[in-house]
Design a protein around this motif. Structure first.
Motif, short mmCIF file in Angstrom:
data_model
loop_
_atom_site.label_atom_id
_atom_site.label_comp_id
_atom_site.label_asym_id
_atom_site.label_seq_id
_atom_site.Cartn_x
_atom_site.Cartn_y
_atom_site.Cartn_z
N HIS A 95 -24.50 32.69 -45.38
CA HIS A 95 -23.33 32.32 -44.57
C HIS A 95 -22.99 30.85 -44.75
O HIS A 95 -21.82 30.48 -44.91
N ALA A 96 -24.00 29.99 -44.73
CA ALA A 96 -23.76 28.56 -44.91
C ALA A 96 -23.16 28.29 -46.29
O ALA A 96 -22.21 27.51 -46.43
N LEU A 97 -23.69 28.95 -47.31
CA LEU A 97 -23.13 28.81 -48.66
C LEU A 97 -21.69 29.29 -48.71
O LEU A 97 -20.84 28.69 -49.40
N ASN A 98 -21.40 30.36 -47.99
CA ASN A 98 -20.03 30.88 -47.96
C ASN A 98 -19.06 29.88 -47.36
O ASN A 98 -17.92 29.76 -47.82
N GLY A 99 -19.48 29.18 -46.33
CA GLY A 99 -18.62 28.15 -45.74
C GLY A 99 -18.29 27.06 -46.75
O GLY A 99 -17.14 26.63 -46.87
N ALA A 100 -19.31 26.63 -47.50
CA ALA A 100 -19.09 25.61 -48.51
C ALA A 100 -18.21 26.14 -49.65
O ALA A 100 -17.31 25.45 -50.12
N LEU A 101 -18.47 27.38 -50.07
CA LEU A 101 -17.64 27.98 -51.13
C LEU A 101 -16.19 28.13 -50.70
O LEU A 101 -15.27 27.90 -51.50
N LEU A 102 -15.99 28.53 -49.45
CA LEU A 102 -14.63 28.68 -48.95
C LEU A 102 -13.89 27.35 -49.05
O LEU A 102 -12.74 27.28 -49.50
N PHE A 103 -14.54 26.27 -48.65
CA PHE A 103 -13.94 24.95 -48.76
C PHE A 103 -13.59 24.61 -50.21
O PHE A 103 -12.48 24.17 -50.51
N LEU A 104 -14.53 24.85 -51.12
CA LEU A 104 -14.30 24.51 -52.52
C LEU A 104 -13.14 25.32 -53.12
O LEU A 104 -12.33 24.78 -53.88
N VAL A 105 -13.07 26.59 -52.78
CA VAL A 105 -11.99 27.44 -53.30
C VAL A 105 -10.65 26.98 -52.73
O VAL A 105 -9.67 26.81 -53.47
N LEU A 106 -10.60 26.78 -51.41
CA LEU A 106 -9.34 26.35 -50.80
C LEU A 106 -8.92 24.98 -51.30
O LEU A 106 -7.73 24.72 -51.52
N ARG A 107 -9.87 24.12 -51.49
CA ARG A 107 -9.56 22.77 -52.00
C ARG A 107 -8.98 22.84 -53.40
O ARG A 107 -7.99 22.18 -53.71
N ARG A 108 -9.58 23.65 -54.24
CA ARG A 108 -9.08 23.79 -55.62
C ARG A 108 -7.69 24.40 -55.62
O ARG A 108 -6.82 23.98 -56.37
#
Length: 187
Positions: A95-108
């Motif tokens: 779940h914590a990794l998913n939060g970080a991945l969501l940020f990275l995807v949205l940022r890109r």
């Protein structure tokens, strides 16, 4: 935005996810589906094995085809010996990794920093995530989200070699975790 700021944001989101749902690591099994998925499932309790992998890819146990979820639970059995804390720990980390991945995807995808960070932070602590994180049987949800976000991230790599192959691979892995990501091509 410099790289150090992005790394700090990712670390912040990882910490936020761990803090928000870290208490789940102290929970036991929920006897509503956890018995089917782990407690009374000899395939999962035997840990990783070739017969177990064959079972994972050929079974419709619990009414779904979830080979990656089964393998994930079997891997947890290997390292935690069937103790609930181990399964919960993996789900919290995912779940914590998913939060970080969501940020990275949205940022890109948006080229922005603040709004993707806010969106990912809200998603990481939202109460609707409790079921997915704190219920071992819902490992399929956090695992599918992980691979679904990786598929979205791979798709967003405009002009990169192998973009389609990586997107297809992560999409397939998300489907092997939970069929809900069948909608990904429409996203």
């Amino acid at each position: 935005m410099d790289k150090a700021t992005a790394v700090a944001a990712v670390l912040l989101l990882l910490a936020l996810g761990l803090l928000a749902f870290g208490g789940a690591m102290h929970c036991g099994f929920v006897h509503y589906d956890d018995d089917q998925y782990v407690v009374n499932n000899p395939q999962v309790l035997n840990g990783l094995s070739w017969p177990g992998a064959r079972w994972a890819f050929t079974t419709g146990h619990a009414c779904l085809w979830l080979p990656l979820t089964w393998l994930s639970l079997m891997a947890d059995t290997e390292w935690c010996g069937g103790v609930a804390r181990g399964y919960h720990t993996t789900s919290v980390i995912l779940h914590a990794l998913n939060g970080a991945l969501l940020f990275l995807v949205l940022r890109r995808w948006t080229g922005r920093f603040a709004w993707p960070l806010i969106a990912a932070a809200l998603w990481a602590v939202h109460p609707l995530r409790v079921e997915s994180v704190a219920w071992i049987s819902e490992r399929k949800d956090v695992l599918a989200m992980f691979f679904g976000l990786l598929a979205l991230g791979a798709y967003g790599q405009q002009g990169s070699r192998g973009r389609g192959a990586w997107t297809a691979l992560f999409f397939a892995l998300s489907l092997m975790s939970k069929p809900m990501w069948v909608t990904l091509p429409f996203v």
